[in-house]
Design a protein around this motif. Structure first.
Motif, PDB file in Angstrom:
ATOM      1  N   SER A 171       0.823  -1.212   0.000  1.00 12.45           N
ATOM      2  CA  SER A 171       0.000   0.000   0.000  1.00 12.45           C
ATOM      3  C   SER A 171       0.855   1.260   0.000  1.00 12.45           C
ATOM      4  O   SER A 171       0.398   2.332  -0.416  1.00 12.45           O
ATOM      5  N   ILE A 172       2.115   1.141   0.443  1.00 15.37           N
ATOM      6  CA  ILE A 172       3.044   2.267   0.396  1.00 15.37           C
ATOM      7  C   ILE A 172       3.804   2.277  -0.926  1.00 15.37           C
ATOM      8  O   ILE A 172       3.901   3.305  -1.605  1.00 15.37           O
ATOM      9  N   LEU A 175       1.778   3.453  -3.870  1.00 17.08           N
ATOM     10  CA  LEU A 175       0.996   4.669  -3.656  1.00 17.08           C
ATOM     11  C   LEU A 175       1.308   5.715  -4.722  1.00 17.08           C
ATOM     12  O   LEU A 175       2.465   6.074  -4.938  1.00 17.08           O
ATOM     13  N   ARG A 177       0.944   9.290  -5.105  1.00 13.15           N
ATOM     14  CA  ARG A 177       0.646  10.482  -4.321  1.00 13.15           C
ATOM     15  C   ARG A 177      -0.078  11.544  -5.149  1.00 13.15           C
ATOM     16  O   ARG A 177      -1.023  12.185  -4.673  1.00 13.15           O
ATOM     17  N   ASP A 258      -1.699   6.566   4.127  1.00 14.01           N
ATOM     18  CA  ASP A 258      -1.538   6.731   2.682  1.00 14.01           C
ATOM     19  C   ASP A 258      -2.024   8.107   2.242  1.00 14.01           C
ATOM     20  O   ASP A 258      -1.356   8.801   1.459  1.00 14.01           O
ATOM     21  N   ALA A 262      -0.001  11.398   0.750  1.00 14.22           N
ATOM     22  CA  ALA A 262      -0.442  11.988  -0.521  1.00 14.22           C
ATOM     23  C   ALA A 262      -0.727  13.474  -0.382  1.00 14.22           C
ATOM     24  O   ALA A 262      -0.534  14.245  -1.326  1.00 14.22           O
TER      25      ALA A 262
END
Length: 367
Positions: A171-172, A175, A177, A258, A262
């Motif tokens: 999930s990182i 990501l 952003r 998350d 972002a």
């Protein structure tokens, strides 16, 4: 938890209990192993007192409990009882290995890893991963008879270690952003376009960071900078909002990390190994404020990013509202500098560390 096991595919045992800095890389590796080979069984070692007792089952992995073996920091009666505790933990760990048919053991340091290394020695192949710039005792022991050794950064002190970064959850690493920026700003009630500083002091917050950053609220407002400040669940930060200025948003805890990443253009944070790895992988310019206690490893964790141009370091005792006005606010007001720092941070990040380590582990399984 414990019980009879129906064996199918190969078994990988991960040992990384105690703190999130040990558990999260272990589970990121587990996720990567399962993506590559869905038939692999992953078993996590832990203790009743560690965070793993909640985190591991919630992530869908089986947890086997062993007795904790914390190392006394000073001479005490506990030190005399240590050999018996180690012997008991090793015996129980071997029972876990035999019951599940362990094919490889992957240790991430901490008091769960040491019994795992000793139980596996000469019986099950060992992989050691060191997340910190300065290697802990457990990994120093495990590396002596490991089949493979990996480290997050150069100079860990483990001979022959392959530098791969820290395994991070998908999930990182996936990501986007930029794509989430508008949603993230709305979620936290931040200005849609103004520069934004994310402030985090660890899961419990940090009093020194809270005090210095909140004292600079007026400077942020005057400079047209928004702030998202996670101050910790046991702390409070009172900030007077300035009309017609970007919002300063204090929150006790960030459930959606998350979206916090972002929303931010830069981050002011501690420099634990996991934090440094995440902000670097995401290309976030960072102001690192190393924890002033311990053996100085937090400053060492941040040094590679800072040397590469992706961040700056301000000592905890030197973090004041004045220093923030002199060093932090100019970064947020300079889009070109932010872009250069972000690119530099990301160039030294390791988004693929989970897959790289998983392939090292599965190579031993195939052998």
């Amino acid at each position: 938890m414990s019980g009879e096991t129906v064996r199918s595919g190969p078994c990988v045992v991960v040992a990384g209990g105690g703190t999130a800095g040990h558990i999260e890389p272990a589970l990121a590796l587990a996720d990567a192993v399962r993506r590559i080979r869905p038939d692999v069984r992953v078993i996590a070692l832990g203790t009743e007192r560690g965070l793993e007792s909640k985190i591991v089952p919630a992530r869908g992995y089986q947890l086997e409990l062993i007795p904790p073996v914390p190392m006394p920091r000073k001479p005490s009666p506990e030190l005399l009882r240590l050999p018996l505790k180690v012997r008991d933990a090793v015996r129980r760990t071997r029972e876990v290995f035999e019951r599940h048919g362990a094919d490889v053991v992957v240790g991430f340091g901490g008091y769960v890893a040491l019994p795992a290394y000793l139980a596996a020695r000469g019986r099950v192949p060992i992989v050691v991963h060191e997340a910190n710039a300065r290697t802990g005792l457990a990994n120093k022991v495990g590396a002596r008879f490991a089949a493979a050794v990996a480290a997050a950064v150069p100079g860990s002190g483990l001979p022959g270690a392959r530098v791969i970064g820290i395994p991070l959850r998908q999930s990182i690493t996936t990501l986007d952003r930029a794509a989430l920026r508008d949603e993230a700003r709305r979620y936290f009630g931040l200005h849609p376009t103004a520069p934004c500083l994310l402030v985090v002091g660890g899961s419990q917050g940090a009093r020194s960071i809270n005090s210095a950053v909140s004292a600079a609220a007026g400077q942020f407002a005057a400079a047209g900078i928004g702030v998202l400040h996670a101050h910790g669940p046991k702390n409070t930060v009172a900030v007077q909002q300035v009309p017609y200025a970007p919002a300063y948003v204090p929150v006790p805890y960030l459930e959606r990390m998350d979206l916090a990443y972002a929303a931010a253009d830069a981050v002011l944070c501690r420099s634990g190994a996991m934090t440094v790895a995440e902000v670097s992988a995401l290309g976030l310019p960072a102001v690192f404020v190393p924890l002033p206690h311990g053996n100085g490893e937090q400053a060492l964790n941040a040094n590679p990013v800072v040397d590469n141009g992706g961040g700056i370091i301000i000592a905890d005792g030197e973090l004041t509202a004045q220093r923030i006005g002199e060093q932090v606010i100019p970064i947020l007001r300079d889009p070109e500098r932010l872009a250069k720092m972000g690119a530099a941070a990301q160039s030294g990040g390791h988004r693929e560390a989970d897959v790289v380590l998983a392939r090292m582990v599965l190579d031993l399984v195939r052998r």
